[in-house]
Design a protein around this motif. Structure first.
Motif, PDB file in Angstrom:
ATOM      1  N   ASP A 106       0.553   1.395   0.152  1.00 32.60           N
ATOM      2  CA  ASP A 106       0.531  -0.069   0.094  1.00 32.60           C
ATOM      3  C   ASP A 106       1.202  -0.500  -1.204  1.00 32.60           C
ATOM      4  O   ASP A 106       0.617  -0.365  -2.283  1.00 32.60           O
TER       5      ASP A 106
ATOM      6  N   CYS B  50      -0.959  -3.539  -3.414  1.00 32.39           N
ATOM      7  CA  CYS B  50      -2.318  -3.100  -3.081  1.00 32.39           C
ATOM      8  C   CYS B  50      -3.414  -4.090  -3.444  1.00 32.39           C
ATOM      9  O   CYS B  50      -4.502  -4.027  -2.873  1.00 32.39           O
TER      10      CYS B  50
ATOM     11  N   ASP C  23       1.053  -2.040  -7.575  1.00 29.32           N
ATOM     12  CA  ASP C  23       0.973  -3.485  -7.786  1.00 29.32           C
ATOM     13  C   ASP C  23       1.573  -3.790  -9.149  1.00 29.32           C
ATOM     14  O   ASP C  23       1.530  -2.943 -10.058  1.00 29.32           O
TER      15      ASP C  23
ATOM     16  N   CYS D 153       1.274  -3.208   4.540  1.00 29.88           N
ATOM     17  CA  CYS D 153       1.149  -4.129   3.415  1.00 29.88           C
ATOM     18  C   CYS D 153       0.968  -5.573   3.851  1.00 29.88           C
ATOM     19  O   CYS D 153       1.351  -5.968   4.960  1.00 29.88           O
TER      20      CYS D 153
END
Length: 387
Positions: free
Chosen positions: A197, A200, A260, A303
């Motif tokens: 992801d 995230c 991220d 995602c």
């Protein structure tokens, strides 16, 4: 109560099939999917099992009865005819909430009052009492009136089933746990797969992916309203928790990575993974999407990229989709799933999805765009679901 009852599992629109399938895999009976809910039959054991194991459903309701009602009198008599004394003790709490859509009885507050009065009158006659203290265990009554058809239910879950117990905090735009689990299932996340992801946030997709891949029941770390009900044996809760733990498969080779741009989000992801008991399977680090690369032979990217409502935010989101289109390359063994409300996503991404599905993220209507066809012969590269 009767040995055989009817239960209802409300769910997000678009995932009814997933809920029905998971209930069948729990060996529950008479499973029937409808718009926004799935029904099944069984005793208290079935109720406990569904609460502990449902990944995609929102809660488990005991369906006491259904009947038509176009007047308050019909509503009153229909509710009063139900066997409330089999469920409610002399001191139990029974607050009433509900909804009405496309029906003659459109005033929800008035319907609440009628339903409450009908239950009280039934209990007065059975217990020979004039009033009820409501200091005992909680039995939250819910009614739904849809096209003049009344469904009367009692909530067995308490907090929604998306409340797994690991996410006390979240980032500003979290995805619901039940929706995250649904995306992982729709992407056919392998039990030995590698989940990624790149946005995230609080790590919900990564944690739900791990729970799914490792067969960890999502309700093991929380409690349920029906645990306090006198007519539900405590032994059933112990029995079903033991059954759920026996089905875990932690030696699968599964791994998950989150990225991220916000260091606080990365820390939150790792903290939530720890609380969920899956920290050894999840890693997270600070990285911009522009640094994304497809490493290894296999990968399942899922995602929920950021999007905004202000014009500038929308433009930034659309630029992000264009970047993703150039970074997420068709490759055998790799799949990509992106959920977004932007109707122009495919044009911005640069490719039509191999599959798309309408889902709701809260109240926002979205599409889940799935890409799983590799460059080699255009064959489906989506991995299979865990067994």
């Amino acid at each position: 109560m009767r040995d055989r009852m009817r239960f209802c599992v409300p769910c997000l629109f678009g995932v009814e099939g997933l809920v029905a399938q998971e209930l069948r895999e729990m060996e529950l009976e008479e499973v029937q999917a409808e718009n926004g809910r799935v029904l099944f039959s069984g005793g208290w054991e079935a109720m406990v099992r569904a609460n502990l194991n449902s990944r995609f459903g929102e809660r488990v309701l005991l369906l006491l009865g259904e009947f038509p009602a176009r007047s308050f009198e019909e509503l009153f008599q229909g509710v009063k005819a139900l066997p409330w004394e089999e469920l409610l003790g002399r001191e139990d709490q029974f607050p009433v909430t509900g909804s009405s859509l496309s029906s003659q009885l459109h005033s929800v507050p008035d319907c609440q009052a009628i339903v409450k009065k009908a239950i009280v009158e039934r209990l007065k006659a059975k217990y020979r009492l004039s009033w009820f203290p409501e200091t005992g265990s909680l039995h939250r009554v819910r009614f739904r009136i849809l096209k003049d058809q009344v469904s009367v239910m009692v909530d067995t879950s308490g907090e929604g089933l998306h409340k797994r117990g690991y996410r006390a905090q979240s980032n500003e735009a979290p995805i619901k746990e039940t929706l995250a689990a649904s995306l992982c299932q729709l992407s056919r996340l392998r039990s030995d797969g590698h989940l990624i992801d790149p946005f995230c946030g609080s790590g919900t997709l990564l944690v739900e992916g791990a729970l799914l891949a490792l067969r960890i029941a999502p309700g093991l770390q929380r409690s349920f309203t029906a645990q306090a009900w006198e007519n539900v044996p405590q032994s059933l809760w112990r029995q079903e928790r033991d059954r759920a733990r026996a089905q875990e498969r932690r030696e699968t080779g599964f791994s998950a990575q989150g990225f991220d741009i916000d260091p606080a989000a990365v820390e939150l992801t790792l903290e939530n993974a720890r609380k969920a008991g899956v920290e050894e399977y999840i890693s997270a680090s600070v990285r911009d999407i522009r640094a994304f690369s497809q490493e290894g032979r296999y990968g399942c990217v899922i995602c929920n990229p950021p999007y905004g409502e202000r014009l500038l935010d929308v433009r930034q989101a659309q630029q992000l989709y264009q970047s993703m289109g150039s970074l997420f390359r068709p490759q055998r063994g790799w799949s990509f799933g992106i959920i977004t409300p932007d109707p122009e996503f495919e044009a911005l991404f640069g490719r039509k999805a191999d599959k798309r599905r309408k889902l709701y993220n809260g109240m926002i209507q979205c599409q889940y765009y799935q890409y799983f066809r590799g460059e080699e012969k255009g064959r489906d590269a989506a991995p299979t679901a865990p067994r």
